[in-house]
Design a protein around this motif. Structure first.
Motif, PDB file in Angstrom:
ATOM      1  N   LEU A  78     -15.839  -3.137  -2.118  1.00 34.02           N
ATOM      2  CA  LEU A  78     -16.140  -2.299  -3.284  1.00 34.02           C
ATOM      3  C   LEU A  78     -17.480  -1.596  -3.113  1.00 34.02           C
ATOM      4  CD1 LEU A  78     -15.053  -4.712  -6.166  1.00 34.02           C
ATOM      5  CD2 LEU A  78     -13.847  -2.655  -5.383  1.00 34.02           C
ATOM      6  N   GLN A  79     -18.453  -2.301  -2.550  1.00 39.02           N
ATOM      7  CA  GLN A  79     -19.781  -1.714  -2.366  1.00 39.02           C
ATOM      8  C   GLN A  79     -19.784  -0.585  -1.342  1.00 39.02           C
ATOM      9  OE1 GLN A  79     -23.204  -4.623  -2.647  1.00 39.02           O
ATOM     10  NE2 GLN A  79     -21.477  -6.012  -2.380  1.00 39.02           N
ATOM     11  N   GLU A  80     -18.726  -0.500  -0.544  1.00 37.63           N
ATOM     12  CA  GLU A  80     -18.616   0.566   0.450  1.00 37.63           C
ATOM     13  C   GLU A  80     -17.967   1.826  -0.100  1.00 37.63           C
ATOM     14  OE1 GLU A  80     -16.628  -1.178   3.797  1.00 37.63           O
ATOM     15  OE2 GLU A  80     -18.205  -2.689   4.066  1.00 37.63           O
ATOM     16  N   GLY A 104      -3.945  -0.348  -3.657  1.00 42.21           N
ATOM     17  CA  GLY A 104      -3.152  -0.381  -2.432  1.00 42.21           C
ATOM     18  C   GLY A 104      -3.965  -0.044  -1.195  1.00 42.21           C
ATOM     19  N   GLU A 105      -4.847   0.963  -1.298  1.00 42.29           N
ATOM     20  CA  GLU A 105      -5.701   1.320  -0.154  1.00 42.29           C
ATOM     21  C   GLU A 105      -6.587   0.149   0.246  1.00 42.29           C
ATOM     22  OE1 GLU A 105      -7.102   5.822  -0.206  1.00 42.29           O
ATOM     23  OE2 GLU A 105      -7.176   4.942  -2.226  1.00 42.29           O
ATOM     24  N   LEU A 106      -7.217  -0.476  -0.757  1.00 41.40           N
ATOM     25  CA  LEU A 106      -8.081  -1.627  -0.445  1.00 41.40           C
ATOM     26  C   LEU A 106      -7.258  -2.781   0.111  1.00 41.40           C
ATOM     27  CD1 LEU A 106     -10.774  -1.872  -3.262  1.00 41.40           C
ATOM     28  CD2 LEU A 106     -11.060  -1.182  -0.897  1.00 41.40           C
ATOM     29  N   ALA A 107      -6.087  -2.997  -0.463  1.00 39.99           N
ATOM     30  CA  ALA A 107      -5.227  -4.089   0.001  1.00 39.99           C
ATOM     31  C   ALA A 107      -4.839  -3.885   1.460  1.00 39.99           C
ATOM     32  CB  ALA A 107      -3.985  -4.189  -0.872  1.00 39.99           C
ATOM     33  N   SER A 108      -4.491  -2.669   1.812  1.00 38.08           N
ATOM     34  CA  SER A 108      -4.121  -2.375   3.195  1.00 38.08           C
ATOM     35  C   SER A 108      -5.291  -2.643   4.132  1.00 38.08           C
ATOM     36  CB  SER A 108      -3.667  -0.919   3.296  1.00 38.08           C
ATOM     37  OG  SER A 108      -3.359  -0.588   4.625  1.00 38.08           O
ATOM     38  N   ARG A 109      -6.453  -2.196   3.731  1.00 39.62           N
ATOM     39  CA  ARG A 109      -7.658  -2.405   4.545  1.00 39.62           C
ATOM     40  C   ARG A 109      -7.974  -3.888   4.716  1.00 39.62           C
ATOM     41  NH1 ARG A 109     -13.578  -1.463   2.717  1.00 39.62           N
ATOM     42  NH2 ARG A 109     -14.567  -2.314   4.541  1.00 39.62           N
ATOM     43  N   LEU A 110      -7.775  -4.660   3.639  1.00 44.06           N
ATOM     44  CA  LEU A 110      -8.110  -6.082   3.651  1.00 44.06           C
ATOM     45  C   LEU A 110      -6.933  -6.967   4.043  1.00 44.06           C
ATOM     46  CD1 LEU A 110     -10.227  -6.127   0.368  1.00 44.06           C
ATOM     47  CD2 LEU A 110     -11.077  -6.073   2.729  1.00 44.06           C
ATOM     48  N   THR A 146      -2.477  -8.022  -0.700  1.00 44.51           N
ATOM     49  CA  THR A 146      -1.640  -7.284  -1.643  1.00 44.51           C
ATOM     50  C   THR A 146      -2.498  -6.579  -2.697  1.00 44.51           C
ATOM     51  OG1 THR A 146      -1.421  -9.112  -3.205  1.00 44.51           O
ATOM     52  CG2 THR A 146       0.172  -9.024  -1.370  1.00 44.51           C
ATOM     53  N   PRO A 147      -1.972  -5.492  -3.260  1.00 42.59           N
ATOM     54  CA  PRO A 147      -2.700  -4.827  -4.356  1.00 42.59           C
ATOM     55  C   PRO A 147      -2.987  -5.773  -5.524  1.00 42.59           C
ATOM     56  CG  PRO A 147      -0.975  -3.394  -3.529  1.00 42.59           C
ATOM     57  CD  PRO A 147      -0.782  -4.727  -2.864  1.00 42.59           C
ATOM     58  N   ARG A 148      -2.036  -6.647  -5.826  1.00 43.86           N
ATOM     59  CA  ARG A 148      -2.239  -7.604  -6.937  1.00 43.86           C
ATOM     60  C   ARG A 148      -3.430  -8.528  -6.646  1.00 43.86           C
ATOM     61  NH1 ARG A 148       0.718  -9.082 -11.242  1.00 43.86           N
ATOM     62  NH2 ARG A 148       2.516  -7.941 -10.476  1.00 43.86           N
ATOM     63  N   ALA A 149      -3.531  -9.016  -5.412  1.00 43.69           N
ATOM     64  CA  ALA A 149      -4.651  -9.894  -5.049  1.00 43.69           C
ATOM     65  C   ALA A 149      -5.981  -9.144  -5.156  1.00 43.69           C
ATOM     66  CB  ALA A 149      -4.460 -10.445  -3.633  1.00 43.69           C
ATOM     67  N   VAL A 150      -5.999  -7.894  -4.719  1.00 42.89           N
ATOM     68  CA  VAL A 150      -7.218  -7.084  -4.840  1.00 42.89           C
ATOM     69  C   VAL A 150      -7.563  -6.878  -6.308  1.00 42.89           C
ATOM     70  CG1 VAL A 150      -8.195  -4.784  -4.448  1.00 42.89           C
ATOM     71  CG2 VAL A 150      -6.976  -5.957  -2.600  1.00 42.89           C
ATOM     72  N   GLY A 151      -6.542  -6.598  -7.122  1.00 44.81           N
ATOM     73  CA  GLY A 151      -6.777  -6.427  -8.556  1.00 44.81           C
ATOM     74  C   GLY A 151      -7.345  -7.681  -9.200  1.00 44.81           C
ATOM     75  N   GLN A 152      -6.829  -8.832  -8.818  1.00 51.75           N
ATOM     76  CA  GLN A 152      -7.339 -10.091  -9.369  1.00 51.75           C
ATOM     77  C   GLN A 152      -8.791 -10.328  -8.942  1.00 51.75           C
ATOM     78  OE1 GLN A 152      -5.946 -12.159 -11.670  1.00 51.75           O
ATOM     79  NE2 GLN A 152      -4.437 -10.526 -11.810  1.00 51.75           N
ATOM     80  N   ALA A 153      -9.109  -9.987  -7.707  1.00 52.42           N
ATOM     81  CA  ALA A 153     -10.501 -10.135  -7.254  1.00 52.42           C
ATOM     82  C   ALA A 153     -11.412  -9.160  -7.989  1.00 52.42           C
ATOM     83  CB  ALA A 153     -10.585  -9.927  -5.741  1.00 52.42           C
ATOM     84  N   ALA A 164      -5.117   2.263 -10.116  1.00 50.32           N
ATOM     85  CA  ALA A 164      -3.711   2.049  -9.776  1.00 50.32           C
ATOM     86  C   ALA A 164      -3.172   3.337  -9.165  1.00 50.32           C
ATOM     87  CB  ALA A 164      -2.928   1.688 -11.035  1.00 50.32           C
ATOM     88  N   LYS A 165      -2.048   3.256  -8.483  1.00 47.63           N
ATOM     89  CA  LYS A 165      -1.493   4.457  -7.855  1.00 47.63           C
ATOM     90  C   LYS A 165      -1.033   5.480  -8.881  1.00 47.63           C
ATOM     91  CE  LYS A 165       3.072   2.431  -7.300  1.00 47.63           C
ATOM     92  NZ  LYS A 165       4.079   1.991  -6.380  1.00 47.63           N
ATOM     93  N   ASP A 166      -0.795   5.044 -10.122  1.00 47.31           N
ATOM     94  CA  ASP A 166      -0.287   5.959 -11.145  1.00 47.31           C
ATOM     95  C   ASP A 166      -1.173   6.027 -12.387  1.00 47.31           C
ATOM     96  OD1 ASP A 166       0.197   3.417 -12.025  1.00 47.31           O
ATOM     97  OD2 ASP A 166       2.300   3.741 -12.511  1.00 47.31           O
TER      98      ASP A 166
END
Length: 176
Positions: A98-100, A110-116, A119-126, A143-145
């Motif tokens: 996030l700091q980047e 989804g972009e962050l999830a792919s990089r890490l 899943t998008p859900r896991a990134v959202g929870q974090a 979100a994508k939408d």
């Protein structure tokens, strides 16, 4: 009832809590463990009685620069701050990512999830558990939408706050 966002976890050392108000971004609750900032949360509703953070404190200077739209000064101040993210290794990894995200830009879950490689859900929870709002910019993840959520909320004051921050940074012009 304290309605600030974020979470607190027991940590060794001396923990102090402060309040700081900046006109365009509202009242914030800050937590420090020794010299490290471990929590920064916007307050919705009744403000807890806490001492005011001194205006010459480095965190206060960063927040004032951010609120004034002096983003160059904000970035200089922010880079000098000692932040300590409490949480799981994955939450810490997400907070580093996030700091980047440059000021004035957004990413999708989804972009962050792919990089890490998660899943998008896991990134959202974090992101939901991000303990240092604004300075660790989870509000720049959408979100994508649409907006997605903020601090686990998908409507109300929290989502309005996310819009306010994105509008302040010039990256949100939508109505959703």
């Amino acid at each position: 009832m304290d309605s600030s966002l974020g979470f607190s976890a027991p940590v060794p050392g001396i923990v102090s809590r402060w309040r700081y108000s900046v006109a365009s971004i509202g009242t914030l609750t800050l937590e420090f463990c020794d010299a490290a900032l471990i929590g920064l949360s916007p307050v919705f509703g009744q403000v807890e009685e806490l001492p005011d953070l001194p205006a010459d404190h480095p965190v206060a200077q960063a927040l004032v620069a951010y609120a004034a739209g002096d983003f160059e000064a904000y970035e200089r101040c922010r880079r000098r701050l000692l932040l300590r993210v409490l949480g799981t290794p994955f939450q810490q990894q997400v907070c580093r990512a996030l700091q980047e995200i440059p000021l004035g830009q957004i990413r999708s879950y989804g972009e962050l999830a792919s990089r890490l490689q998660n899943t998008p859900r896991a990134v959202g929870q974090a992101c939901r558990r991000n303990p240092i709002a604004i300075l660790i910019p989870c509000h720049r993840v959408l979100a994508k939408d649409g907006l997605g959520g903020y601090a686990g909320e998908r409507e109300g004051a929290a989502l309005s706050y996310k819009k306010l921050l994105l509008q302040h940074e010039g990256v949100w012009h939508g109505q959703a």
